[in-house]
Design a protein around this motif. Structure first.
Motif, PDB file in Angstrom:
ATOM      1  N   ILE A 109       0.935  -1.531   0.207  1.00 53.97           N
ATOM      2  CA  ILE A 109       0.168  -0.242  -0.091  1.00 53.97           C
ATOM      3  C   ILE A 109       0.745   1.561  -0.146  1.00 53.97           C
ATOM      4  CG2 ILE A 109      -1.372   0.828   1.748  1.00 53.97           C
ATOM      5  CD1 ILE A 109      -3.221  -1.087   2.999  1.00 53.97           C
ATOM      6  N   LYS A 114      -1.051   4.772  -1.620  1.00 51.49           N
ATOM      7  CA  LYS A 114      -2.526   5.399  -1.858  1.00 51.49           C
ATOM      8  C   LYS A 114      -2.249   5.949  -0.004  1.00 51.49           C
ATOM      9  CE  LYS A 114      -3.718   0.900  -4.527  1.00 51.49           C
ATOM     10  NZ  LYS A 114      -4.739  -0.507  -4.254  1.00 51.49           N
ATOM     11  N   GLU A 321      -9.151  -1.127   0.745  1.00 48.85           N
ATOM     12  CA  GLU A 321      -8.830  -0.206   0.347  1.00 48.85           C
ATOM     13  C   GLU A 321     -10.331   1.151   1.642  1.00 48.85           C
ATOM     14  OE1 GLU A 321      -9.206   0.860  -3.555  1.00 48.85           O
ATOM     15  OE2 GLU A 321      -8.053  -0.612  -4.240  1.00 48.85           O
TER      16      GLU A 321
END
Lengths: 426, 276
Positions: A109, A114, A321
């Motif tokens: 990640i 992100k 997410e």
């Protein structure tokens, strides 16, 4: 008229289309677990509600679990396939959860850039501390390095002004002559009424700073083997035991009898951290007479220890997410500001570790310079697996030494063997 | 007028018992006193038994920190219904295993007893899965119904029922009573001390239950007092004043139950040797 009618139809069509997109979007539910005390829960609930307003397609079902049985509940739910998506935990719990595959490796990640969290923005010891066996599984939520909390009155009663200079280069052994002046029998009955120093617990994490300060190591760099059976560690333990037995500046367990002597102005200094800030703020004398000062250092280095709380994504989550969005929000955006109000944390992002950022948060008895010094002296901690058992073993060994049931060298040898047995197979 | 003879042994016994009773009462006195103290008064040496000033803020804080009223209702509702339900089922089970004749009765009873040997933690995950399958998680069902089936309670009452003289049962049978009538007209009235004592212990068991409600409930509205009080402490810091305020309130129903059923409690212990 026809044109107006067509225009109205078009507007209606667009509105219905937008509306149907809104209704069609699937609402995702995340389960969030934390072990916060009742006094801290409201701050977190505010942060979670604020998150849900910002991300209306994500619903958070939060659950607070008492710290004493937090691991039991999470492991039970995991076994039953009902695990939460995001969990708050102590840094010491990372190995147990990571090695059992409970936590998601966050490196991919981070690499995908992100969200708003970038470990490269953290102070480097934090990055090192949270890198467990080459991977980062969690991000920091709260961070509190050790300092000394003192009572000005008890200093002044002995004619000592508690100026920052006294603590500037104070060593553990330098604490002894200072402590002898502060330790007093105020009513002449032959019993000590005011002790100089406290807050020296028996757990391995409590003991880590002084061990490092005397050149010892608790574990090897990979946290696979304990290394407490060395002369450096023995020296560190001996200094503390001398403070209890020889110089009597730290109370014995019988003398303190489970009482927080600092709270009742019977102890001049306590080795603690900002996690206890809200507790200290409840003392009636705190604003008038409390101060904070730099923690002692040793002959080899001035390395400091810390208490750290983190957050991670559970590996079974179906919504990684969204879980990541939540963590970003709670630890790096508005949520962090809300949490900082709880008075238990210090910043860990390098650009925030400065006086300007810290000062607005300081309680009346706190001092940003002292905390900045404490942060600069932190180089990361130890993260052994099977941490609860290891903690208990170190407490038991320390208690045996304090009660003189076993000598330091012999006690450390046995403790080291027991600890290595406890982590065998992990 | 007859004077009682001075007996130094009895005086000594009273002194020793008084010391014992006082030392047992000290934690309760401390709890009560701390509930009305400010945090700075908690650890004062020598202890201040009567707070100065006496404050009631701790109770207000307790209710502002958590929905303690809801926890209180849940604990009372679960404990009362759980106690009556468990007693009812235990009476029926015990009667079946003591006075009803059916094939394999004693073998089934041994199997039934054997389930007591399985530790709670081993049963936890399977029980969780069953509760989830029944859609009982985070409901009153999960807090009450599984607790109704107590092998321990059935075993205790069975042993007590077996102590009732067979002639009484036979006489009732000759008089035309069926099993149901014998149970409620003969066996239960003769077993009130055991049932009363078991009732008190069951109530305490339900009232203090922690791990089961912790694992099986998730929302604040379904939590009970022991779980709520656990939120007032952690590794670093416990606010004893608020915790003790909660403990004082938690103690009130227990004292009421104890005072109401005290005579059964004492007789029950004497008769059954029951002690938790």
């Amino acid at each position: 008229m026809k044109r107006v009618f067509s225009g109205v139809l078009l507007v209606l069509f667009i509105m219905v289309s937008i509306g149907s997109i809104g209704y069609g979007a699937e609402k995702i539910t995340l389960k969030f677990f934390h072990y916060l005390r009742a006094q801290e829960q409201q701050v977190m609930i505010s942060a979670l509600e604020s998150f849900m307003k910002k991300y209306p397609n994500i619903e958070i079902k939060y659950e607070f679990v008492p710290e004493s049985d937090y691991i039991t509940k999470i492991l039970t739910l995991l076994a039953a396939g009902e695990a939460p998506d995001v969990i708050g935990l102590k840094d010491l719990m990372i190995p147990d959860f990571a090695l059992q595959g409970v936590l998601t490796d966050l490196d991919p990640i981070f690499k995908a850039k992100k969200g708003s969290i970038n470990p490269m923005q953290w102070i480097s010891p934090m990055r090192k501390h949270l890198t467990y066996r080459g991977k980062i599984y969690t991000v920091p939520e709260q961070f509190s390095p050790q300092v000394l909390y003192g009572n000005k009155k008890l200093f002044k009663d002995t004619g000592i002004e508690p100026t920052p200079q006294i603590f500037e280069n104070l060593t553990w052994e330098g604490l002894i002559p200072l402590g002898q002046k502060l330790t007093r029998d105020t009513n002449g009955d032959g019993k000590i009424d005011v002790f100089a120093f406290g807050g020296v617990g028996g757990r391995y994490d409590d003991r880590s700073a002084i061990i490092w300060n005397y050149g010892g190591q608790l574990m090897d760099p990979n946290f696979t083997r304990w290394t407490l059976d060395t002369p450096q560690v023995a020296k560190a333990y001996q200094v503390l035991l001398d403070m209890i037995h020889k110089y009597h500046i730290i109370p014995t367990p019988e003398e303190s009898a489970g009482v927080d002597l600092f709270s009742i102005e019977k102890m001049a200094l306590v080795y603690s951290n900002r996690y206890n800030g809200p507790y200290y703020a409840t003392f009636s004398w705190a604003n008038e007479r409390m101060f904070i000062a730099k923690a002692p250092k040793g002959p080899v280095n001035d390395r400091n220890r810390t208490s750290c709380r983190v957050m991670g994504i559970v590996s079974t989550t179906k919504h990684p997410e969204e879980a990541w969005k939540l963590i970003c929000y709670l630890t790096n955006e508005e949520g962090f500001q809300l949490q900082a109000k709880s008075g238990r944390t210090l910043p860990w992002r390098a650009d925030q570790v400065n006086k300007k950022f810290l000062e607005p948060w300081m309680l009346p008895f706190e001092n940003a310079d002292v905390y900045l010094n404490a942060i600069s002296r932190w180089h990361g901690g130890v993260l052994p697996p099977n941490s609860d058992v290891c903690r208990k073993l170190t407490i038991d060994a320390w208690d045996a030494m304090v009660l003189k049931k076993i000598g330091v060298k012999e006690g450390l040898k046995k403790l080291n063997d027991d600890l290595n047995k406890a982590i065998k197979g992990w | 007028m007859a004077h009682r003879k001075f007996n130094p042994g009895i005086v000594l016994a009273y002194i020793v018992l008084s010391i014992g009773a006082f030392s047992m009462a000290i934690p309760f006195i401390w709890m009560l006193s701390t509930a009305f103290k400010t945090p700075s008064q908690v650890f004062v040496i020598p202890p201040k038994w009567i707070p100065s000033p006496i404050i009631t803020d701790n109770f207000k804080k307790l209710f502002s920190l958590m929905p303690f009223g809801r926890y209180y209702f849940n604990s009372i509702f679960v404990s009362v219904t759980g106690t009556f339900g468990r007693l009812l089922l235990a009476i029926l089970t015990a009667y079946a295993f003591s006075w009803l004749e059916f094939p394999g009765r004693d073998k089934i009873f041994i199997l039934y007893l054997a389930t007591m040997m399985i530790p709670f933690h081993v049963r936890l995950v399977p029980m969780f899965l069953i509760m989830r399958a029944l859609r009982w998680l985070d409901t009153y069902y999960v807090l009450i119904i599984p607790g109704l089936f107590s092998v321990y309670a059935a075993f205790l009452l069975r042993q007590f029922f077996l102590g009732i003289h067979r002639d009484l049962i036979d006489a009732a049978t000759i008089d035309g009573c069926n099993s149901w009538t014998i149970l409620w007209r003969i066996v239960v009235p003769l077993s009130t001390p055991a049932i009363g004592a078991l009732g008190i212990f069951t109530f305490l068991d339900e009232w203090n239950s922690f791990m089961w409600p912790l694992i099986m409930t998730s929302s604040n509205k379904m939590r009970v007092i022991p779980v709520g009080l656990a939120f007032l402490q952690d590794q670093y810091y416990t606010d004893y004043t608020i915790l003790m305020a909660g403990a004082v309130l938690a103690l009130v129903p227990v004292i009421i139950v104890f005072l109401a059923f005290q005579r059964y409690f004492v007789r029950g212990i004497v008769l059954s040797g029951l002690k938790e």
